[in-house]
Design a protein around this motif. Structure first.
Motif, PDB file in Angstrom:
ATOM      1  N   PRO A 102       3.281  14.154  30.994  1.00  0.00           N
ATOM      2  CA  PRO A 102       2.492  13.553  30.608  1.00  0.00           C
ATOM      3  C   PRO A 102       3.117  12.607  29.113  1.00  0.00           C
ATOM      4  N   THR A 103       2.137  10.981  29.630  1.00  0.00           N
ATOM      5  CA  THR A 103       2.441  10.259  28.406  1.00  0.00           C
ATOM      6  C   THR A 103       1.425   9.351  28.454  1.00  0.00           C
ATOM      7  N   ASP A 104       1.305   8.496  27.039  1.00  0.00           N
ATOM      8  CA  ASP A 104      -0.074   7.732  26.314  1.00  0.00           C
ATOM      9  C   ASP A 104       0.890   6.291  25.882  1.00  0.00           C
ATOM     10  N   THR A 105       2.228   5.668  25.906  1.00  0.00           N
ATOM     11  CA  THR A 105       2.731   4.786  24.961  1.00  0.00           C
ATOM     12  C   THR A 105       3.465   4.019  26.222  1.00  0.00           C
ATOM     13  N   LEU A 106       3.417   2.697  26.006  1.00  0.00           N
ATOM     14  CA  LEU A 106       4.502   2.430  26.745  1.00  0.00           C
ATOM     15  C   LEU A 106       6.277   2.692  26.169  1.00  0.00           C
ATOM     16  N   LYS A 107       6.502   2.371  25.637  1.00  0.00           N
ATOM     17  CA  LYS A 107       7.656   3.405  24.820  1.00  0.00           C
ATOM     18  C   LYS A 107       7.857   4.722  24.982  1.00  0.00           C
ATOM     19  N   ALA A 108       7.147   5.542  24.680  1.00  0.00           N
ATOM     20  CA  ALA A 108       7.050   7.344  25.547  1.00  0.00           C
ATOM     21  C   ALA A 108       7.962   6.972  27.070  1.00  0.00           C
ATOM     22  N   THR A 109       7.363   6.457  27.783  1.00  0.00           N
ATOM     23  CA  THR A 109       6.903   6.052  28.995  1.00  0.00           C
ATOM     24  C   THR A 109       8.686   5.664  29.579  1.00  0.00           C
ATOM     25  N   HIS A 110       9.014   4.989  29.137  1.00  0.00           N
ATOM     26  CA  HIS A 110      10.629   4.089  28.698  1.00  0.00           C
ATOM     27  C   HIS A 110      11.565   5.196  28.446  1.00  0.00           C
ATOM     28  N   ALA A 111      11.158   5.743  27.696  1.00  0.00           N
ATOM     29  CA  ALA A 111      12.216   7.117  27.290  1.00  0.00           C
ATOM     30  C   ALA A 111      12.226   7.856  27.866  1.00  0.00           C
ATOM     31  N   ALA A 112      10.562   8.392  28.782  1.00  0.00           N
ATOM     32  CA  ALA A 112      11.446   9.004  30.033  1.00  0.00           C
ATOM     33  C   ALA A 112      12.010   9.135  30.633  1.00  0.00           C
ATOM     34  N   LEU A 113      11.529   8.090  31.666  1.00  0.00           N
ATOM     35  CA  LEU A 113      12.245   7.682  32.885  1.00  0.00           C
ATOM     36  C   LEU A 113      14.182   7.200  32.751  1.00  0.00           C
ATOM     37  N   ALA A 114      13.842   6.988  31.032  1.00  0.00           N
ATOM     38  CA  ALA A 114      15.701   7.080  31.093  1.00  0.00           C
ATOM     39  C   ALA A 114      16.330   8.291  31.159  1.00  0.00           C
ATOM     40  N   ARG A 115      15.325   9.128  30.198  1.00  0.00           N
ATOM     41  CA  ARG A 115      16.386  10.391  30.680  1.00  0.00           C
ATOM     42  C   ARG A 115      16.262  11.056  32.098  1.00  0.00           C
ATOM     43  N   HIS A 116      15.183  10.393  32.818  1.00  0.00           N
ATOM     44  CA  HIS A 116      15.191  11.324  34.094  1.00  0.00           C
ATOM     45  C   HIS A 116      15.475  10.277  35.048  1.00  0.00           C
ATOM     46  N   SER A 117      16.459  10.040  35.392  1.00  0.00           N
ATOM     47  CA  SER A 117      16.363   9.263  36.936  1.00  0.00           C
ATOM     48  C   SER A 117      15.972   9.804  38.149  1.00  0.00           C
ATOM     49  N   ASP A 118      15.691  11.189  37.904  1.00  0.00           N
ATOM     50  CA  ASP A 118      15.055  11.522  39.789  1.00  0.00           C
ATOM     51  C   ASP A 118      13.973  11.529  39.588  1.00  0.00           C
ATOM     52  N   SER A 119      12.767   9.944  38.966  1.00  0.00           N
ATOM     53  CA  SER A 119      11.511  10.576  38.717  1.00  0.00           C
ATOM     54  C   SER A 119      10.565   9.678  39.614  1.00  0.00           C
ATOM     55  N   THR A 120       9.634  10.116  39.720  1.00  0.00           N
ATOM     56  CA  THR A 120       8.503   8.922  39.562  1.00  0.00           C
ATOM     57  C   THR A 120       7.418   9.141  38.789  1.00  0.00           C
ATOM     58  N   LEU A 121       6.684   7.483  38.825  1.00  0.00           N
ATOM     59  CA  LEU A 121       5.893   6.983  37.687  1.00  0.00           C
ATOM     60  C   LEU A 121       5.186   6.518  37.974  1.00  0.00           C
ATOM     61  N   LEU A 122       3.599   7.568  37.858  1.00  0.00           N
ATOM     62  CA  LEU A 122       2.401   6.890  37.790  1.00  0.00           C
ATOM     63  C   LEU A 122       1.619   6.452  36.582  1.00  0.00           C
ATOM     64  N   VAL A 123       0.718   5.838  37.085  1.00  0.00           N
ATOM     65  CA  VAL A 123      -0.024   4.269  36.193  1.00  0.00           C
ATOM     66  C   VAL A 123      -0.835   4.810  36.415  1.00  0.00           C
ATOM     67  N   PHE A 124      -1.900   5.149  35.701  1.00  0.00           N
ATOM     68  CA  PHE A 124      -3.530   4.408  36.013  1.00  0.00           C
ATOM     69  C   PHE A 124      -3.861   4.324  34.520  1.00  0.00           C
ATOM     70  N   ASP A 125      -4.466   2.732  34.667  1.00  0.00           N
ATOM     71  CA  ASP A 125      -5.023   2.394  33.766  1.00  0.00           C
ATOM     72  C   ASP A 125      -5.676   1.051  33.871  1.00  0.00           C
ATOM     73  N   PRO A 126      -6.782   1.997  34.269  1.00  0.00           N
ATOM     74  CA  PRO A 126      -8.233   1.602  34.486  1.00  0.00           C
ATOM     75  C   PRO A 126      -9.003   0.148  33.355  1.00  0.00           C
ATOM     76  N   ASP A 127      -8.507   0.546  32.246  1.00  0.00           N
ATOM     77  CA  ASP A 127      -9.326  -0.976  31.247  1.00  0.00           C
ATOM     78  C   ASP A 127      -8.111  -2.100  31.004  1.00  0.00           C
ATOM     79  N   THR A 128      -7.144  -2.170  32.154  1.00  0.00           N
ATOM     80  CA  THR A 128      -6.490  -3.471  32.520  1.00  0.00           C
ATOM     81  C   THR A 128      -5.681  -3.275  30.516  1.00  0.00           C
TER      82      THR A 128
END
Length: 264
Positions: free
Chosen positions: A88-114
């Motif tokens: 789980p992530t709630d900031t852009l920085k943490a999300t990019h860091a998680a994706l960098a650590r895990h190459s085989d990943s799916t990214l789910l984004v739910f941003d109802p407030d745009t």
């Protein structure tokens, strides 16, 4: 799993046993995995509803750490139980860091407030080969593709898959509701599922130059209170469990671009 065998002894010839190839065994294991996963998810959802009840705080919708009816803890926990690393992530920085650590990943984004702007969304798309957008707005779609567009509300009745996408076919039928989307370019490499008629679909996948973009308008398939309905659980598990890691990102107010308010 291997087992110990006795020393060979003479025996009468017998007919050769059918050969089970690794591919067949792997397919069988995968099928059993998701069948057991779906059953476990139904149990988790039922327990969540009984223990928490309607009096519990609603919390963040579709949050993988929220056990209240609008949350998505049931889906997240079942994925974890079967080997998927849910982050789980709630900031852009943490999300990019998680994706960098895990190459085989799916990214789910739910941003109802745009909260994310066009640049932030494109950066996320470039960071993963498998992006799932849940109920994206017009501006969010426009930032990533010209092939897909909004199409109003989906039917509230049951929606059959009626497409070639494996995750959708395993679900068969999902509960209706949520947002609908349409394919604007007939020549696009896109697959549309769960039709509400007149070109309105609750799930659309599109293959682009960077990777796969999946647009899920049926957010009810992820919510604790509705995941046990029809084939919702099967769609959620197969859609989000195709890689070893799932980064589940709910943008926060900290992600709003300092240059101005998010676009609507």
């Amino acid at each position: 799993m291997t087992t110990a065998s006795a020393p060979p002894v003479a025996a009468a010839p017998v007919a050769a046993a059918p050969v089970t190839t690794p591919t067949v065994r792997s397919a069988a294991r995968r099928s059993l995995f998701w069948i057991l996963g779906a059953l476990f998810l139904l149990l988790i959802a039922a327990i969540t509803m009984i223990v928490r009840g309607s009096a519990a705080p609603a919390g963040d919708p579709l949050s993988p750490t929220n056990a209240a009816p609008p949350g998505s803890m049931a889906v997240a926990e079942v994925l974890r139980q079967h080997g998927v690393n849910v982050v789980p992530t709630d900031t852009l920085k943490a999300t990019h860091a998680a994706l960098a650590r895990h190459s085989d990943s799916t990214l789910l984004v739910f941003d109802p407030d745009t909260r994310l702007d066009d640049v932030q969304l494109r950066q996320l798309e470039e960071s993963t080969g498998n992006l799932v957008l849940v109920t994206p707005s017009f501006s969010q779609l426009r930032a990533l593709t010209l092939h897909l567009g909004q199409a109003g509300a989906a039917k509230t009745s049951a929606l059959p898959a009626h497409c070639t996408l494996e995750a959708a076919n395993k679900a068969g039928t999902i509960s209706g509701g949520g947002n609908g989307y349409r394919v604007l370019d007939s020549g696009a490499d896109a697959t549309a599922c769960f039709s509400s008629g007149k070109g309105i679909y609750s799930l659309v996948t599109s293959r682009g130059d960077i990777g796969q973009l999946t647009v899920l308008g049926a957010q009810q398939v992820l919510a604790n209170e509705t995941v046990a309905q029809r084939g919702n659980a099967a769609l959620a598990l197969n859609l989000l469990g195709s890689t070893s890691t799932l980064v589940w990102y709910l943008p926060s107010i900290d992600d709003v671009a300092v240059t101005g308010l998010p676009t609507i």
